[in-house]
Scaffold this active site. Structure first.
Site, PDB file in Angstrom:
ATOM      1  N   ASP A 104       0.802  -1.237   0.000  1.00  0.00           N
ATOM      2  CA  ASP A 104       0.000   0.000   0.000  1.00  0.00           C
ATOM      3  C   ASP A 104       0.830   1.280   0.000  1.00  0.00           C
ATOM      4  OD1 ASP A 104      -2.577  -0.845  -0.398  1.00  0.00           O
ATOM      5  OD2 ASP A 104      -2.877  -1.345   1.708  1.00  0.00           O
ATOM      6  N   ASP A 164      -7.789  -3.542  -4.482  1.00  0.00           N
ATOM      7  CA  ASP A 164      -7.405  -2.233  -3.935  1.00  0.00           C
ATOM      8  C   ASP A 164      -6.107  -1.711  -4.559  1.00  0.00           C
ATOM      9  OD1 ASP A 164      -8.566  -4.227  -2.278  1.00  0.00           O
ATOM     10  OD2 ASP A 164      -8.386  -3.007  -0.495  1.00  0.00           O
TER      11      ASP A 164
HETATM   12  N1  GLY Z   1      -7.266  -1.295   1.192  1.00  0.00           N
HETATM   13  C1  GLY Z   1      -7.845  -1.909   2.325  1.00  0.00           C
HETATM   14  C2  GLY Z   1      -9.249  -1.516   2.554  1.00  0.00           C
HETATM   15  O1  GLY Z   1      -9.893  -0.928   1.702  1.00  0.00           O
HETATM   16  O2  GLY Z   1      -9.729  -1.808   3.638  1.00  0.00           O
END
Ligand code: GLY
Length: 391
Positions: A104, A164
């Site tokens: 991330d 994501d």
């Molecule tokens: N990227 C993790 C979430 O949306 O919880």
């Protein structure tokens, strides 16, 4: 579920309402600077108030992004100063490798450091964001052609991508642009292609995560992590798909991504309950006592507003108008009105909801979360001017 005819009857947010909600939100961000300059808000609130946290988890960049959006809205030095304090923290975090053993890097470093660099030319921010991009590059798996989301690299039980991650790709396109090294962009393109091939189902709902065989790179199966069940559409995952398609088209310019965007977005829109605030998973509809995820709505709004820039006039108007309907509903139902009510911006999010089919414990259920706050402010900003995006 909603029909398109029903959706068309909902009111759209007006220019005046955009300004009012934006002023309100920016005022709340300013009020919260005193608690969140040296510290960050935690990922989600507790009883609508975020505790302070160090710069950890995948979520701290959103708060810094709110600071930069507020700086853009007001030009006030207080925001710039606070943003700079946080940029220093982001450099320290990536240099010291604090909680960065995951994919991330885009969620963390785009709204914080790429934003700072684009808005103010901050060289510390540029350095931090490039280190973050390199950290992400180390997670690319040649076998399967994707960025591994979590866990030990190459481990079979973690050999997967998650939807994501489409929002982490803009960091790599930015890194390619500022360094002239096309490897960042090539790997981002490869990941996007893989994700588009496997996470979107026949009915245009989406898998949250998709496993590959570490020996051969062959696709194995779609599995949920935060959704209700493997075959359901986790609302936020669907929203990441919407904004992810817009980002994919912005950087890759493959017309197929517009087509996929329309189908994934139409699924989202037609599965909304009657107040237009999605439940945390589209398995649930009107009458359910499950929690909502307002953050899914505002992330989808930003994706629709972005993709509208690249569409034919009729489609662009359709998706812009839908975005305005969703944003008005989110603002009316969920916008924080005063610092006494909350130190966030957007109520009624869900970080994770337990189900018998997912591994999650309840977390941040019916609470604010930092990405919900950030995308709400980004959506209002997008409708207030020709916004030059951080992503
Ligand atoms: N990227 C993790 C979430 O949306 O919880």
């Amino acid at each position: 579920m909603r029909t398109v005819e029903q959706l068309l009857t909902y009111p759209k947010i007006s220019g005046k309402e955009v300004k009012e909600y934006l002023d309100l939100a920016v005022g709340l961000v300013e009020h919260n600077l005193k608690d969140f300059t040296e510290y960050f808000p935690d990922s989600n609130s507790q009883n609508n108030f975020y505790p302070q946290t160090e710069n950890v988890e995948w979520t701290t960049g959103f708060w810094t992004g709110e600071i930069w959006l507020s700086y853009e809205a007001t030009g006030k030095e207080a925001f710039k100063k606070a943003g700079e304090v946080q940029v220093d923290s982001f450099l320290k975090r990536i240099v010291d490798k604090v909680d960065v053993n995951h994919h991330d890097m885009g969620f963390l470093y785009t709204p914080s450091c790429v934003a700072a660099y684009k808005l103010t030319g901050n060289e510390t921010a540029k350095k931090a964001a490039l280190l973050a991009a390199d950290n992400l590059m180390a997670r690319f798996q040649e076998k399967g052609q994707f960025f591994q989301a979590w866990g030990e690299l190459g481990a079979p039980d973690n050999y997967r991508l998650i939807i994501d991650c489409l929002l982490n790709m803009p960091l790599l396109f930015w890194a390619a642009e500022v360094t002239g090294n096309s490897d960042y962009a090539q790997k981002a393109e490869a990941h996007i292609k893989t994700a588009m091939n496997y996470v979107i189902r026949e009915d245009h709902s989406t898998y949250h995560t998709y496993f590959f065989d570490p020996q051969t790179g062959e696709p194995v199966r779609g599995v949920t992590h935060q959704g209700h069940r493997d075959g359901s559409a986790w609302a936020r995952g669907q929203a990441w798909g919407i904004y992810g398609c817009a980002m994919a088209y912005r950087y890759v310019k493959n017309p197929e991504y517009i087509d996929i965007f329309k189908k994934v977005t139409d699924y989202f829109l037609t599965h909304l309950p009657s107040d237009l605030i999605p439940y945390w998973d589209f398995d649930f509809d009107d009458g359910s006592d499950q929690s909502r995820d307002s953050s899914a709505s505002v992330a989808a709004v930003c994706g629709m507003l972005e993709m509208s820039k690249y569409m034919e006039k009729e489609d662009a108007e359709y998706y812009t108008d839908m975005a305005k309907r969703l944003l008005l509903a989110a603002a009316k139902e969920c916008a924080v009105q005063s610092p006494e009510q909350s130190n966030g911006l957007l109520l009624h999010g869900t970080y994770a909801h337990a189900s018998e089919h997912n591994p999650c414990a309840n977390r941040g259920v019916d609470e604010c979360n930092t990405w919900g706050d950030y995308y709400y402010l980004e959506a209002l900003t997008r409708l207030s001017k020709d916004w030059q995006l951080y992503w």
